[in-house]
Design an enzyme around this catalytic site. Structure first.
Site, PDB file in Angstrom:
ATOM      1  N   ARG A   1      60.926  22.336  94.731  1.00  0.00           N
ATOM      2  CA  ARG A   1      61.265  20.991  95.261  1.00  0.00           C
ATOM      3  C   ARG A   1      59.980  20.287  95.873  1.00  0.00           C
ATOM      4  O   ARG A   1      59.979  19.212  95.946  1.00  0.00           O
ATOM      5  CB  ARG A   1      62.143  21.077  96.419  1.00  0.00           C
TER       6      ARG A   1
ATOM      7  N   GLY B   1      68.621  33.196 105.522  1.00  0.00           N
ATOM      8  CA  GLY B   1      68.092  34.438 105.317  1.00  0.00           C
ATOM      9  C   GLY B   1      68.291  35.027 104.170  1.00  0.00           C
ATOM     10  O   GLY B   1      68.065  36.226 103.613  1.00  0.00           O
TER      11      GLY B   1
ATOM     12  N   TYR C   1      52.576  20.518 109.268  1.00  0.00           N
ATOM     13  CA  TYR C   1      52.560  19.051 109.412  1.00  0.00           C
ATOM     14  C   TYR C   1      53.889  18.371 110.151  1.00  0.00           C
ATOM     15  O   TYR C   1      53.843  17.430 110.634  1.00  0.00           O
ATOM     16  CB  TYR C   1      52.628  18.404 107.918  1.00  0.00           C
TER      17      TYR C   1
ATOM     18  N   PRO D   1      53.763  27.952 108.565  1.00  0.00           N
ATOM     19  CA  PRO D   1      53.415  28.429 107.605  1.00  0.00           C
ATOM     20  C   PRO D   1      52.789  27.463 106.832  1.00  0.00           C
ATOM     21  O   PRO D   1      53.017  26.279 106.768  1.00  0.00           O
ATOM     22  CB  PRO D   1      54.422  29.080 106.886  1.00  0.00           C
ATOM     23  N   GLY D   2      51.658  27.519 105.958  1.00  0.00           N
ATOM     24  CA  GLY D   2      50.923  26.946 105.000  1.00  0.00           C
ATOM     25  C   GLY D   2      51.822  27.266 103.742  1.00  0.00           C
ATOM     26  O   GLY D   2      53.048  27.357 103.795  1.00  0.00           O
TER      27      GLY D   2
ATOM     28  N   ASP E   1      77.376  26.491 107.428  1.00  0.00           N
ATOM     29  CA  ASP E   1      76.573  25.302 107.176  1.00  0.00           C
ATOM     30  C   ASP E   1      76.190  24.907 108.659  1.00  0.00           C
ATOM     31  O   ASP E   1      77.076  24.550 109.251  1.00  0.00           O
ATOM     32  CB  ASP E   1      77.474  24.229 106.390  1.00  0.00           C
TER      33      ASP E   1
END
Ligand code: HXC
Ligand code: NAP
Length: 292
Positions: free
Chosen positions: A208, A24, A156, A197-198, A74
């Site tokens: 990245r 967040g 995807y 989301p797209g 983590d």
């Protein structure tokens, strides 16, 4: 920060919620945190980099006036997840909602990935989300509390995609956990939904996935029928609905918000966008001849 005039639900609609958002401190997680906080929720944001989450927490608190707790965690490590959850309970007394948003990803031909590189993405996305779901689920079940889990996947996750294979595998796993537990844990009043989301520009994803060398060659926006990328408030508003009690009967859903992008890729003839209007005159004549 998103423009507060673009927030859809009414103020205080989330005032009884205590929401944990993994990852967040940045990107879409930060936008959701800001939106939920402005709707009255108490928030905890988790991430590995303490300075980032602390700065974000202060920035959101200053705008909304509602408490935002930054917890360094983590999510790959189950003990760290349990400790972070305990800190949230100590601070707020309870938690109602988990947003599985933290992720790792980078674009690469799969044959260039080392074994460790593949694992690192599976560990953050699949194992990290599983760790959070198990820790929160056990807490809600033991304490007989209602729970709500929203996971941020990708389009995807269902279709698969080359060049981001570890992410596709991990997100597909998160989607499967969400759909499975939506049924199994409904008896405990814990519900599960996902948003896929797209393209929503964030520094984390763009550095990245669409580095300059790639975006110089390919215009990704051309893939999107609406001709633009998503705006953060559009996703944050959808997430706030799924986190609110207005969506109490939604369970096991995957909601895609991508401007029609994945359907464009899937539809057999959608590539005919490339044909110009006057070229259709000749094509139509030729097709009509088929009758004779
Ligand atoms: C090939 C790579 C690589 C690259 C890293 N590696 N980058 N291999 N191509 N571009 C390899 C490293 O060589 C190493 O393997 C292994 O991956 C781990 O890398 P580290 O840098 O040691 O790991 P770490 O510091 O833990 O960083 C994790 C990370 C990093 C995932 C690599 O990018 C990160 O912290 N990401 C968090 C945020 C993020 O990714 N946000 C984007 C989410 S966007 P070896 O074998 O050499 O040790 C998203 C959007 C999806 O999910 C859909 C968009 C439309
Ligand atoms: P981002 O800003 O890079 O967000 C990822 C966050 O995850 C960072 O805050 C990162 O913080 C945190 N994180 C990574 N590894 C972690 C770990 N092991 N433990 C705890 N936190 C960790 O990218 P984003 O674009 O906003 O992505 C947010 C979510 O949306 C992801 O699930 C992503 O897959 C999804 N998504 C994004 C897009 C898009 O177009 N942006 C499209 C589809 C799906 P630290 O590094 O400090 O830990």
């Amino acid at each position: 920060m998103i423009d507060s005039s673009k927030i859809m639900l009414s103020k205080d609609v989330l005032k009884d919620k205590v929401i944990v958002i993994t990852g967040g401190g940045t990107g879409l997680g930060k936008s959701m945190a800001q939106c939920f906080s402005s709707l009255g929720a108490k928030i905890s944001i988790w991430g590995r980099r303490l300075e980032i989450i602390e700065n974000t927490a202060k920035e959101i608190e200053n705008t909304s006036g509602n408490r935002v707790l930054a917890v360094q965690c983590d999510i790959r490590n189950y003990n760290e997840v349990e400790n972070a959850l305990n800190k949230v309970i100590e601070e707020f007394g309870y938690t109602t909602s988990l947003v599985n948003n933290a992720a790792g990803n980078f674009v690469s031909p799969t044959e260039r990935l080392s074994n460790r590189a593949f694992d690192i993405i599976l560990d953050i996305v699949l194992k990290g989300s599983k760790n959070c779901i198990l820790a929160f689920g056990n807490y809600w079940i033991k304490n007989k509390k209602t729970g709500n889990v929203l996971s941020i996947t990708t389009t995807y996750a269902s279709t698969g995609s080359g060049y981001v294979v570890p992410s596709a595998a991990a997100k597909a796993g998160v989607l499967a956990i969400s759909k499975s537990l939506a049924v199994e844990w409904a008896k405990y009043n814990i519900r599960f939904n996902t948003i896929s989301p797209g393209a929503f520009p964030t520094k984390g994803a763009w550095d990245r996935l669409f580095p300059q060398e790639l975006s110089n060659k390919i215009d990704f926006v051309k893939k999107i029928p609406l001709g633009r990328v998503g705006e953060h408030h559009e996703l944050a508003n959808l997430a706030s609905y799924l986190i609110s009690d207005y969506s109490a009967f939604m369970n096991g859903e995957e909601i895609i918000i991508d401007g029609g992008e994945w359907l464009k890729g899937a539809g057999e003839f959608n590539f005919l966008d490339m044909i110009k209007p006057d070229e259709w005159d000749e094509i139509e004549k030729s097709v009509r001849k088929a009758k004779s």
